[in-house]
Design an enzyme around this catalytic site. Structure first.
Site, PDB file in Angstrom:
ATOM      1  CG  ASP A  14      -9.602 -17.347  50.704  1.00  0.00           C
ATOM      2  OD1 ASP A  14      -9.234 -16.155  51.235  1.00  0.00           O
ATOM      3  OD2 ASP A  14      -9.444 -17.522  49.680  1.00  0.00           O
ATOM      4  CB  SER A  15     -12.950 -14.564  49.567  1.00  0.00           C
ATOM      5  OG  SER A  15     -12.108 -14.674  48.536  1.00  0.00           O
ATOM      6  CE1 TYR A  46     -15.046 -12.502  52.324  1.00  0.00           C
ATOM      7  CE2 TYR A  46     -12.870 -13.134  53.628  1.00  0.00           C
ATOM      8  CZ  TYR A  46     -14.549 -13.090  53.450  1.00  0.00           C
ATOM      9  OH  TYR A  46     -15.369 -14.074  53.990  1.00  0.00           O
ATOM     10  N   GLY A  47     -11.042  -8.753  48.607  1.00  0.00           N
ATOM     11  CA  GLY A  47      -9.846  -7.478  48.262  1.00  0.00           C
ATOM     12  C   GLY A  47     -10.498  -6.213  48.303  1.00  0.00           C
ATOM     13  CB  CYS A  77      -8.030 -15.073  53.741  1.00  0.00           C
ATOM     14  SG  CYS A  77      -8.452 -13.419  53.006  1.00  0.00           S
ATOM     15  CG  ASN A  78      -2.201 -13.067  51.843  1.00  0.00           C
ATOM     16  OD1 ASN A  78      -1.042 -13.370  51.902  1.00  0.00           O
ATOM     17  ND2 ASN A  78      -2.683 -14.372  50.860  1.00  0.00           N
ATOM     18  CB  THR A  79      -7.842  -9.984  52.037  1.00  0.00           C
ATOM     19  OG1 THR A  79      -7.450  -9.894  50.652  1.00  0.00           O
ATOM     20  CG2 THR A  79      -8.606  -8.620  52.219  1.00  0.00           C
ATOM     21  CB  CYS A 187      -3.921 -12.940  46.796  1.00  0.00           C
ATOM     22  SG  CYS A 187      -5.667 -13.387  46.630  1.00  0.00           S
ATOM     23  CB  THR A 188      -4.827 -17.956  49.506  1.00  0.00           C
ATOM     24  OG1 THR A 188      -5.785 -17.501  49.630  1.00  0.00           O
ATOM     25  CG2 THR A 188      -3.872 -17.735  50.855  1.00  0.00           C
ATOM     26  CG  HIS A 189      -8.202 -16.521  45.183  1.00  0.00           C
ATOM     27  ND1 HIS A 189      -8.583 -16.076  46.440  1.00  0.00           N
ATOM     28  CD2 HIS A 189      -9.331 -16.975  44.680  1.00  0.00           C
ATOM     29  CE1 HIS A 189      -9.686 -16.274  46.693  1.00  0.00           C
ATOM     30  NE2 HIS A 189     -10.338 -16.911  45.582  1.00  0.00           N
TER      31      HIS A 189
HETATM   32  N1  DGL Z   1      -7.614 -15.134  48.787  1.00  0.00           N
HETATM   33  C1  DGL Z   1      -7.731 -14.194  49.759  1.00  0.00           C
HETATM   34  C2  DGL Z   1      -6.284 -13.367  49.981  1.00  0.00           C
HETATM   35  O1  DGL Z   1      -5.451 -14.283  50.371  1.00  0.00           O
HETATM   36  C3  DGL Z   1      -8.819 -13.181  49.229  1.00  0.00           C
HETATM   37  C4  DGL Z   1      -9.040 -12.820  47.872  1.00  0.00           C
HETATM   38  C5  DGL Z   1     -10.093 -12.043  47.542  1.00  0.00           C
HETATM   39  O2  DGL Z   1     -11.184 -12.353  47.761  1.00  0.00           O
HETATM   40  O3  DGL Z   1      -9.980 -10.701  47.137  1.00  0.00           O
HETATM   41  O4  DGL Z   1      -6.261 -12.289  49.986  1.00  0.00           O
END
Ligand code: DGL
Length: 266
Positions: A14-15, A46-47, A77-79, A187-189
């Site tokens: 992930d990011s 990453y978004g 990571c969803n992105t 988003c996993t965050h």
């Molecule tokens: N946690 C990641 C996701 O699920 C990336 C979030 C990011 O870095 O913008 O999209």
């Protein structure tokens, strides 16, 4: 081509700290596995990156997982699942598990009619959740909304500040106008922010997709005969591309990392 072996690790990336929400669930279901986690903290978030940038970053990360002889890689990571998964999925000897595609299938098969999705700008702009859900269910109404500050709040561990609480509350209120039955934390965050979100709405409103994702990964690796049944030696390794101490500290509220977090630059 490397041979897939049961006792080699499962790679996660992930990011930043977000993918730990997925690692935690997978570890709960598959405690005998060896895990390697990579957080690309040099490039977070990453978004707001382009597809070309994300492709470039993932190349280095996946090469690292090849060197580590991983038997599978979890795109926590969803992105990247929304933007680059289709381009890279067949380029490696291991299977790559994408969170969006896996979870969308589960969501589509529920009886929900009004579903909110909180995600990064790149995930929302890709329309990936809608597209994937529509493969199985054309009736469900989807309300996508990006929360552009949330990843920074989690990475900087500032979710308790008055300013962050205001941002989160405001984003939530906008979504609530759609009257969704459930809101996916896409988003996993974002599950890191559940303690704040649940100050303003019930816990039952939110879906953290990590547990559906972990179940699917467990089922698939079991069917492939690739689980590690040797419980005597299991390891966890953590790598980041910048600021290992900050990573460890921000991770804390969701995942206790006992090991050293290693700095790695490609
Ligand atoms: N946690 C990641 C996701 O699920 C990336 C979030 C990011 O870095 O913008 O999209």
């Amino acid at each position: 081509m490397a041979t897939l072996r049961n006792n080699t690790p499962i790679g996660f990336f992930d990011s930043g700290v977000g993918g730990l929400t997925v690692l935690k669930e997978v570890k709960r279901l598959m405690p005998n596995e060896n895990f390697i986690y990579f957080g690309d903290t040099l490039h977070v978030p990453y978004g707001d990156k382009t597809k070309e940038q994300l492709l470039e970053y993932s190349k280095g990360i996946l090469k690292f997982f090849e060197e580590k002889k991983c038997k599978a890689v979890v795109m926590a990571c969803n992105t990247t699942s929304s933007t680059i998964y289709e381009d890279i999925k067949d380029k490696y000897y291991f299977k790559i598990y994408p969170i969006v595609q896996t979870v969308a299938e589960v969501l589509a098969k529920t009886s929900l009619q009004r579903l909110g999705i909180f995600a990064t700008p790149a995930t929302i702009n890709s329309g990936a959740y809608e597209k994937e859900i529509q493969k199985y269910n054309s009736e469900m109404r989807i309300y996508g909304q990006h929360c552009s500050e949330w990843v920074r709040i989690v990475e900087n561990n500032t979710s308790e500040s008055a300013e962050s609480i205001d941002i989160i509350k405001n984003d939530l209120n906008i979504m609530l106008r759609n009257n969704p039955q459930k809101i996916v934390l896409g988003c996993t965050h974002y599950p890191f922010l559940l303690p704040i979100l649940t100050k303003f709405a019930t816990k039952e409103l939110f879906i953290d997709p990590a547990k559906y994702f972990a179940q699917a990964i467990n089922t698939d690796l079991t069917l492939a005969g690739l689980t590690n049944d040797n419980s005597s030696e299991h390891t966890e390794e953590f790598y980041v591309s910048a600021e290992p101490d900050k990573f460890k500290n921000s991770a804390k509220m969701f995942y206790e990392i006992k090991q050293t977090v290693n700095l790695l630059n490609f």
